[in-house]
Design a protein around this motif. Structure first.
Motif, PDB file in Angstrom:
ATOM      1  N   THR A   1       0.404  -1.221  -0.168  1.00 26.93           N
ATOM      2  CA  THR A   1       0.523   0.132   0.043  1.00 26.93           C
ATOM      3  C   THR A   1       0.586   1.570  -0.203  1.00 26.93           C
ATOM      4  O   THR A   1       1.953   1.664   0.001  1.00 26.93           O
ATOM      5  CB  THR A   1      -0.714  -0.203   0.776  1.00 26.93           C
ATOM      6  OG1 THR A   1      -0.171   0.319   2.676  1.00 26.93           O
ATOM      7  CG2 THR A   1      -2.048  -1.293   1.455  1.00 26.93           C
ATOM      8  N   SER A   2      -0.467   2.569  -0.119  1.00 32.31           N
ATOM      9  CA  SER A   2       1.011   3.684  -0.338  1.00 32.31           C
ATOM     10  C   SER A   2       0.988   4.113   0.782  1.00 32.31           C
ATOM     11  O   SER A   2       1.644   5.354   1.412  1.00 32.31           O
ATOM     12  CB  SER A   2       1.020   4.885  -0.810  1.00 32.31           C
ATOM     13  OG  SER A   2      -0.839   4.968  -0.590  1.00 32.31           O
ATOM     14  N   LYS A   3       0.965   3.320   2.162  1.00 29.42           N
ATOM     15  CA  LYS A   3       0.655   3.662   3.795  1.00 29.42           C
ATOM     16  C   LYS A   3       2.597   4.287   4.262  1.00 29.42           C
ATOM     17  O   LYS A   3       2.921   3.174   3.610  1.00 29.42           O
ATOM     18  CB  LYS A   3      -0.550   3.022   4.849  1.00 29.42           C
ATOM     19  CG  LYS A   3      -1.486   2.863   4.284  1.00 29.42           C
ATOM     20  CD  LYS A   3      -1.801   2.151   5.825  1.00 29.42           C
ATOM     21  CE  LYS A   3      -3.444   1.750   5.189  1.00 29.42           C
ATOM     22  NZ  LYS A   3      -3.857   0.931   6.811  1.00 29.42           N
ATOM     23  N   ASN A   4       2.478   5.046   5.443  1.00 28.66           N
ATOM     24  CA  ASN A   4       3.986   5.095   5.435  1.00 28.66           C
ATOM     25  C   ASN A   4       4.478   3.691   6.599  1.00 28.66           C
ATOM     26  O   ASN A   4       3.481   3.706   7.111  1.00 28.66           O
ATOM     27  CB  ASN A   4       4.376   6.244   5.877  1.00 28.66           C
ATOM     28  CG  ASN A   4       5.113   7.461   4.524  1.00 28.66           C
ATOM     29  OD1 ASN A   4       4.843   6.655   3.489  1.00 28.66           O
ATOM     30  ND2 ASN A   4       5.099   8.455   4.692  1.00 28.66           N
ATOM     31  N   GLY A   5       5.325   3.425   6.690  1.00 30.65           N
ATOM     32  CA  GLY A   5       5.700   2.401   7.816  1.00 30.65           C
ATOM     33  C   GLY A   5       5.533   1.080   7.364  1.00 30.65           C
ATOM     34  O   GLY A   5       5.242   0.668   6.800  1.00 30.65           O
ATOM     35  N   TYR A   6       5.149   0.186   8.421  1.00 30.54           N
ATOM     36  CA  TYR A   6       5.340  -0.984   8.263  1.00 30.54           C
ATOM     37  C   TYR A   6       4.758  -2.054   8.499  1.00 30.54           C
ATOM     38  O   TYR A   6       3.303  -0.914   9.576  1.00 30.54           O
ATOM     39  CB  TYR A   6       6.145  -1.777   9.475  1.00 30.54           C
ATOM     40  CG  TYR A   6       7.870  -1.033   9.226  1.00 30.54           C
ATOM     41  CD1 TYR A   6       8.157  -1.916   8.336  1.00 30.54           C
ATOM     42  CD2 TYR A   6       9.083  -0.730  10.531  1.00 30.54           C
ATOM     43  CE1 TYR A   6      10.400  -1.713   8.197  1.00 30.54           C
ATOM     44  CE2 TYR A   6      10.309  -0.691  10.166  1.00 30.54           C
ATOM     45  CZ  TYR A   6      10.804  -1.181   9.258  1.00 30.54           C
ATOM     46  OH  TYR A   6      11.856  -1.162   8.950  1.00 30.54           O
ATOM     47  N   GLN A   7       4.185  -3.082   8.115  1.00 33.40           N
ATOM     48  CA  GLN A   7       2.454  -3.202   8.144  1.00 33.40           C
ATOM     49  C   GLN A   7       2.532  -4.476   8.210  1.00 33.40           C
ATOM     50  O   GLN A   7       3.743  -5.258   7.357  1.00 33.40           O
ATOM     51  CB  GLN A   7       1.568  -2.856   7.298  1.00 33.40           C
ATOM     52  CG  GLN A   7       1.669  -1.774   6.475  1.00 33.40           C
ATOM     53  CD  GLN A   7       0.984  -1.118   5.878  1.00 33.40           C
ATOM     54  OE1 GLN A   7       0.190  -1.905   5.062  1.00 33.40           O
ATOM     55  NE2 GLN A   7       1.165  -0.158   4.878  1.00 33.40           N
ATOM     56  N   ALA A   8       1.266  -5.461   8.403  1.00 35.12           N
ATOM     57  CA  ALA A   8       1.758  -6.618   8.285  1.00 35.12           C
ATOM     58  C   ALA A   8       1.406  -6.982   6.693  1.00 35.12           C
ATOM     59  O   ALA A   8       1.112  -6.538   6.473  1.00 35.12           O
ATOM     60  CB  ALA A   8       0.496  -6.879   8.908  1.00 35.12           C
ATOM     61  N   ARG A   9       1.751  -8.838   7.127  1.00 37.87           N
ATOM     62  CA  ARG A   9       1.789  -8.939   5.553  1.00 37.87           C
ATOM     63  C   ARG A   9       2.281 -10.145   5.340  1.00 37.87           C
ATOM     64  O   ARG A   9       2.784 -10.789   6.505  1.00 37.87           O
ATOM     65  CB  ARG A   9       3.414  -8.686   4.838  1.00 37.87           C
ATOM     66  CG  ARG A   9       4.659  -8.329   5.582  1.00 37.87           C
ATOM     67  CD  ARG A   9       5.394  -7.192   5.005  1.00 37.87           C
ATOM     68  NE  ARG A   9       6.056  -6.947   5.831  1.00 37.87           N
ATOM     69  CZ  ARG A   9       6.938  -5.766   7.135  1.00 37.87           C
ATOM     70  NH1 ARG A   9       5.339  -5.740   7.588  1.00 37.87           N
ATOM     71  NH2 ARG A   9       7.582  -6.078   8.031  1.00 37.87           N
ATOM     72  N   THR A  10       1.928 -10.780   4.279  1.00 36.24           N
ATOM     73  CA  THR A  10       1.515 -12.804   4.501  1.00 36.24           C
ATOM     74  C   THR A  10       2.598 -12.944   4.080  1.00 36.24           C
ATOM     75  O   THR A  10       3.260 -14.255   4.662  1.00 36.24           O
ATOM     76  CB  THR A  10       0.568 -12.893   3.024  1.00 36.24           C
ATOM     77  OG1 THR A  10       1.232 -12.060   1.727  1.00 36.24           O
ATOM     78  CG2 THR A  10      -0.431 -12.706   3.359  1.00 36.24           C
ATOM     79  N   ILE A  11       3.622 -12.093   3.603  1.00 38.46           N
ATOM     80  CA  ILE A  11       5.182 -12.396   3.410  1.00 38.46           C
ATOM     81  C   ILE A  11       5.868 -10.993   2.713  1.00 38.46           C
ATOM     82  O   ILE A  11       5.805  -9.846   2.464  1.00 38.46           O
ATOM     83  CB  ILE A  11       5.378 -13.106   2.072  1.00 38.46           C
ATOM     84  CG1 ILE A  11       6.921 -13.779   1.417  1.00 38.46           C
ATOM     85  CG2 ILE A  11       4.858 -12.620   0.916  1.00 38.46           C
ATOM     86  CD1 ILE A  11       7.711 -15.114   2.576  1.00 38.46           C
ATOM     87  N   ASP A  12       7.169 -10.738   3.502  1.00 42.66           N
ATOM     88  CA  ASP A  12       7.661 -10.554   3.106  1.00 42.66           C
ATOM     89  C   ASP A  12       9.423 -10.731   2.517  1.00 42.66           C
ATOM     90  O   ASP A  12       9.669 -11.399   3.794  1.00 42.66           O
ATOM     91  CB  ASP A  12       8.202  -9.320   4.112  1.00 42.66           C
ATOM     92  CG  ASP A  12       8.956  -8.179   3.873  1.00 42.66           C
ATOM     93  OD1 ASP A  12       9.431  -7.360   3.110  1.00 42.66           O
ATOM     94  OD2 ASP A  12       9.709  -7.532   4.727  1.00 42.66           O
ATOM     95  N   ILE A  13      10.670 -10.656   1.605  1.00 41.82           N
ATOM     96  CA  ILE A  13      11.553 -10.945   1.525  1.00 41.82           C
ATOM     97  C   ILE A  13      12.405  -9.319   0.835  1.00 41.82           C
ATOM     98  O   ILE A  13      12.354  -9.099  -0.211  1.00 41.82           O
ATOM     99  CB  ILE A  13      10.934 -12.361  -0.420  1.00 41.82           C
ATOM    100  CG1 ILE A  13      10.568 -12.980  -0.104  1.00 41.82           C
ATOM    101  CG2 ILE A  13      12.553 -12.771  -0.387  1.00 41.82           C
ATOM    102  CD1 ILE A  13       9.925 -13.411  -1.443  1.00 41.82           C
ATOM    103  N   ASP A  14      13.478  -9.858   2.120  1.00 39.34           N
ATOM    104  CA  ASP A  14      14.569  -8.259   1.610  1.00 39.34           C
ATOM    105  C   ASP A  14      16.320  -9.491   1.451  1.00 39.34           C
ATOM    106  O   ASP A  14      16.225 -10.238   1.564  1.00 39.34           O
ATOM    107  CB  ASP A  14      14.703  -7.550   3.225  1.00 39.34           C
ATOM    108  CG  ASP A  14      13.485  -7.192   3.376  1.00 39.34           C
ATOM    109  OD1 ASP A  14      12.580  -6.956   2.833  1.00 39.34           O
ATOM    110  OD2 ASP A  14      13.023  -7.123   4.899  1.00 39.34           O
TER     111      ASP A  14
END
Length: 128
Positions: free
Chosen positions: A87-100
């Protein structure tokens, strides 16, 4: 002959079936990115920077023929396949997956879309 380079990735999930999502991400990375060399244990960590369910996190070592920009693009496609909704929201959010991307060989990358080594890598206990 393709030159394979080492990259280290962190994976995290805090929505849905977290273990299943991590496994699916690893399978897709093996299919679309390169050879999985090592997989860490899975760590349960509190959400960081926002209030939400705990994360399940792991790190993996991968050998890939992709350059860093193409690697990032393919990882974002895997996140989309697994239900990641940016989303365009700033900051961290809950998510199904995050790959860094944590590391890419010994390269230092500062671009509009990618910073390697990952700027928060040393602040994440599951990475260390």
């Amino acid at each position: 002959m393709q030159i394979l380079r080492n990259t280290y990735l962190s994976l995290g999930s805090n929505q849905g079936n977290k273990l299943d999502t991590l496994q699916k991400a690893i399978n897709l990375i093996a299919e679309k990115i390169g050879n999985i060399v090592k997989i860490s244990a899975i760590y349960k960590t509190a959400s960081w920077g926002f209030k939400s369910d705990d994360f399940f996190n792991c790190c993996i070592q991968v050998t890939t023929g992709l350059n860093p920009e193409n690697l990032l693009y393919k990882l974002q496609q895997i996140e989309l396949l697994l239900g990641r909704n940016r989303t365009s929201k700033n900051g961290y959010q809950a998510r199904t997956i995050d790959i860094d991307i944590l590391l890419f060989e010994n390269e230092i990358i500062f671009s509009k879309n990618l910073m390697v080594p990952h700027k928060e890598m040393l602040n994440r206990n599951f990475v260390m």
